[in-house]
Motif scaffolding. Structure first.
Motif: not given
Length: 128
Positions: A60-81
């Protein structure tokens, strides 16, 4: 029997921002479902013991996992609003063109601001 169209298709309608946001809402829901699977795997690794948790943390500390985390956070914020926007529509609010356009802009701006705040809190120096 005469050939009849099955239903109106996207080629029938003029493409609009409401269609785009609706499709993005569905995509973000799918992304959140996939992110939930990753979260459960992380919890299973934590329950499996220190060695499994250390491996999971390294992945999870690797760059690809962090990119996936950013995408997941974007999806969470967008889906909520956008979900709040849909709830307002379910109550009969915001159907006028100007209101729908304004709520679309609010969803996008709120999503980006929330994502920026989450990323700041997660990635600031000393947080990880």
């Amino acid at each position: 029997m005469a050939e009849r169209p099955l239903s109106p298709h996207v080629t029938v309608y003029k493409w609009g921002y409401t269609m785009t946001l609706s499709i993005l809402h569905r995509i973000s829901g799918l992304a959140l479902s996939l992110a939930l699977i990753g979260f459960v795997l992380w919890l299973l690794a934590a329950a499996a013991g220190p060695a499994a948790y250390a491996r999971a943390t390294a992945v999870l500390a690797a760059l690809p996992a962090r990119c996936i985390l950013v995408i997941a956070l974007l999806a969470l914020c967008y889906h909520f609003y956008n979900g709040l926007r849909h709830l307002a529509w379910d109550m009969g609010w915001g159907f006028e063109r100007a209101q729908a356009r304004r709520s679309a802009v609010i969803v996008i701006v709120a999503t980006l601001l929330s994502l920026a705040a989450c990323l700041y809190l997660l990635l600031r120096a000393g947080a990880a």
